[in-house]
Design an enzyme around this catalytic site. Structure first.
Site, PDB file in Angstrom:
ATOM      1  N   GLU A  66      27.207  14.780  58.407  1.00 28.82           N
ATOM      2  CA  GLU A  66      27.223  15.149  56.989  1.00 28.82           C
ATOM      3  C   GLU A  66      26.206  16.248  56.689  1.00 28.82           C
ATOM      4  O   GLU A  66      25.835  16.460  55.532  1.00 28.82           O
ATOM      5  CB  GLU A  66      26.945  13.914  56.116  1.00 28.82           C
ATOM      6  CG  GLU A  66      25.523  13.370  56.161  1.00 28.82           C
ATOM      7  CD  GLU A  66      25.269  12.423  57.355  1.00 28.82           C
ATOM      8  OE1 GLU A  66      24.292  11.685  57.309  1.00 28.82           O
ATOM      9  OE2 GLU A  66      26.069  12.441  58.301  1.00 28.82           O
TER      10      GLU A  66
ATOM     11  N   ASP B 167      22.320  17.768  52.982  1.00 32.31           N
ATOM     12  CA  ASP B 167      22.735  16.499  53.564  1.00 32.31           C
ATOM     13  C   ASP B 167      23.341  15.643  52.451  1.00 32.31           C
ATOM     14  O   ASP B 167      22.782  15.544  51.350  1.00 32.31           O
ATOM     15  CB  ASP B 167      21.547  15.774  54.199  1.00 32.31           C
ATOM     16  CG  ASP B 167      21.994  14.598  55.046  1.00 32.31           C
ATOM     17  OD1 ASP B 167      22.228  14.812  56.233  1.00 32.31           O
ATOM     18  OD2 ASP B 167      22.111  13.492  54.500  1.00 32.31           O
ATOM     19  N   ILE B 168      24.499  15.050  52.717  1.00 32.89           N
ATOM     20  CA  ILE B 168      25.149  14.188  51.716  1.00 32.89           C
ATOM     21  C   ILE B 168      24.361  12.881  51.614  1.00 32.89           C
ATOM     22  O   ILE B 168      24.122  12.201  52.621  1.00 32.89           O
ATOM     23  CB  ILE B 168      26.608  13.911  52.098  1.00 32.89           C
ATOM     24  CG1 ILE B 168      27.392  15.228  52.193  1.00 32.89           C
ATOM     25  CG2 ILE B 168      27.262  12.977  51.089  1.00 32.89           C
ATOM     26  CD1 ILE B 168      28.814  15.069  52.683  1.00 32.89           C
TER      27      ILE B 168
END
Length: 619
Positions: free
Chosen positions: A531, A488-489
């Site tokens: 994301e 996950d960003i």
């Protein structure tokens, strides 16, 4: 010359018989040509309805695939509420816009809550439309087995169709609809270039016979109304494929072809008028009758004056003339049909004739093909032998797909039909070929769109789940290690809010590129949504998975995005790692543990890779 009574009687009887024979020939010619014109018009009407049905079916199927993907990616809670926060609403609308670009036939994609209220849509402008009415919505709510829904729409400027898929909550209750609107302008565009003649028509109607869109060539002709009993028989399956009927109106005969669009409650109706398809026949018939009458009069005079001296020559001339006309018509028909036709002599299979379409298809002169065998045009000669064997065992083969090659060596896909016919003492093999390379390419493109995420170029969620479950089953069966990464960003919302969604998209593409470069070709990498990314690592222990995750994390941390104004954007990513356990049945089990590890990484500093088994768990 003085004729005896016997000679005169003989000549008179012969002249009468000849006259009756000429009249019979003319009658047979007129009748056979009429039947041929009607059969050709009937086949053309049926073929046109089949082509239109295939186009409409493909268009509706493409829209349904997009709606099915949205159904998997959007939760019932998002469908039911239009107040999800500005950022979430923008993300949801962006997703709807992305999907709308995949279907040129739709002008909007909508989310409709369980109360019938429109909650979200891809475009805030465009044709105003009326969603499903309350009575229809109540019917849908009470019928959980209706997965796909169709309805008419009424706009300010034009009508159209609304195609929808049903949502259900985890408790099994009705959760709303995801729908796409297809304007009538799209159907009009499909119909506008059809050659229907001056009095033909084509219609798209629903199961009640109401016209959705239509195109009629003739002005002042009596409007055609769909026959309810025919529509009902097609809908119930009593008539397979379609039905072509003959109807009479305004002193003319209409050939009307009905065909249901597969998988939908809509029908294509194509009609052609005898005022069009018999126009040439009437002119030719007049010419035949006029010419026949003249020939009859001349023949009678010739019989009277030159019967004994020119009998043999006249008969030979008439036979030669009819043979030449028949041969000319046959060659003209063969040369002008839009299907590549190859004739070969059995059993050697040497080619005896190809038409112009076949010469263009195989990129070879017509004369140059006469020294070849039919198998020379196949990419794999074994395919030809199998088809030849099938023709020998049955009446023939129809519309099978096979790989063939042009004389230049280029291969292509073809739809092929093959049969044999006896001509005198010889048996001729007839092969009809249509180039379907473009259709196969479109099928491949449609499959790619259904399995690939449009923004990142990675595998999408639905395809990942299917392949990952297969890989999990293989690893469990052979007791092989398997690991899963969930990435996950970090602070992705901050990137979107600070620099805009375009930069957010650049960050997603950058992470996809890093994953593709840092992981192996055998690893299955997918964008799960937003994301969030997932990678399945076959034959990988938890230790090797953590090393791979660290490699990905450091490359993401080192990546820089340089904007047009010189601004440098950098970001990090958090990774959760889980490994296959003996009790795992589905990939969801690994995803849940990886999600817990990702949550731990997010709440303990971010920018780190955490293995689920290394997290301290309360006893």
């Amino acid at each position: 010359m003085i004729w005896s009574a016997r000679q005169s009687t003989t000549i008179t009887v012969f002249a009468m018989l000849f006259g009756l024979g000429m009249i019979s020939i003319l009658g047979y010619q007129v009748s056979s040509s009429y039947q041929a014109e009607v059969a050709q018009a009937r086949a053309r009407t049926d073929n046109l309805s089949q082509i239109l049905e295939a186009q409409m079916r493909s268009a509706l199927r493409e829209v349904d695939l997009v709606l099915r993907d949205l159904e998997d990616r959007i939760t019932p809670e998002e469908v039911a509420s239009e107040s999800l926060g500005e950022a979430h609403n923008k993300t949801l609308q962006s997703l709807l816009l992305d999907k709308l670009t995949l279907v040129r036939q739709a002008d909007n994609i909508l989310l409709i809550g369980p109360d019938g209220v429109l909650s979200h849509r891809a475009l805030d402008i465009g044709t105003a439309m009326q969603p499903f009415d309350r009575a229809y919505l109540d019917q849908v709510r009470d019928d959980p087995y209706r997965e796909r829904l169709y309805a008419r729409t009424a706009g300010k400027t034009q009508d159209g169709l609304l195609l929808a898929r049903r949502y259900e909550t985890p408790q099994g209750a009705f959760g709303g609809l995801v729908a796409a609107s297809v304007p009538s302008a799209y159907f009009n565009q499909v119909l506008e270039n059809l050659d229907l003649g001056r009095h033909g028509f084509v219609m798209l109607v629903d199961e009640g016979g109401s016209v959705i869109t239509q195109r009629a060539s003739g002005k002042g002709d009596e409007p055609f109304k769909a026959e309810a009993d025919v529509l009902q028989q097609l809908k119930s399956g009593a008539l397979s494929g379609g039905l072509t009927v003959i109807r009479h109106a305004n002193g003319a005969t209409r050939l009307v072809s009905y065909r249901q669009i597969t998988g939908s409650p809509f029908f294509i109706i194509v009609g052609m008028s005898s005022l069009d398809y018999l126009a040439t026949w009437r002119d030719n018939t007049l010419y035949y009758l006029t010419g026949g009458s003249l020939l009859l009069a001349m023949a009678l005079m010739m019989i009277y004056f030159f019967w004994r001296s020119h009998r043999l020559a006249r008969n030979l001339q008439q036979k030669e003339s009819r043979l030449n006309v028949s041969e000319s018509r046959f060659r003209q028909m063969i040369e002008t049909i839009p299907v590549a036709l190859v004739l070969a002599r059995l059993p050697e299979c040497f080619i005896t004739y190809i038409n112009q379409q076949a010469a263009r298809t195989f990129d070879i002169p017509q004369a140059g093909a006469l020294s070849l065998r039919a198998a020379d045009f196949y990419l794999n000669s074994e395919d030809f032998r199998e088809q030849l064997q099938a023709v020998g065992q049955a009446q023939g083969i129809r519309n099978i797909e096979v790989r063939m090659r042009r004389w230049s060596g280029e291969s292509f896909w073809a739809s092929l039909s093959m049969s044999s016919v006896a001509v005198g003492e010889e048996i001729t093999l007839m092969i009809g070929i249509s180039d379907i390379t473009e259709r196969k390419r479109l099928e491949g493109e449609l499959k790619r769109r259904a399995t690939t995420d449009g923004l990142s170029g990675l595998t999408n969620r639905a395809y990942f789940m299917e392949v990952a479950n297969q890989e999990l089953a293989r690893a469990s069966r052979y007791k092989r290690p398997l690991a899963l990464l969930m990435l996950d960003i970090d602070h992705f919302k901050r990137i979107n809010d600070s620099y805009g969604h375009d930069v957010g998209d650049m960050a997603i593409k950058a992470v996809a590129k890093v994953l593709g470069g840092a992981l192996r070709d055998v690893d299955i990498v997918a964008r799960m949504g937003g994301e969030e990314f997932t990678a399945l690592l076959p034959e990988t222990s938890p230790e090797l998975a953590q090393a791979a995750a660290e490699r990905v994390r450091t490359q993401i941390e080192a990546h820089r995005i340089v904007l047009g104004d010189g601004t440098v954007v950098q970001f990090t990513g958090s990774i959760g790692i889980s490994a296959l356990r003996p009790e795992d049945q589905l990939i969801d089990d690994l995803l849940k543990r990886a999600d817990v590890a990702l949550y731990h990484a997010k709440h303990h500093g971010r920018n780190q890779a955490v293995v689920y088994d290394a997290i301290p768990h309360p006893s």
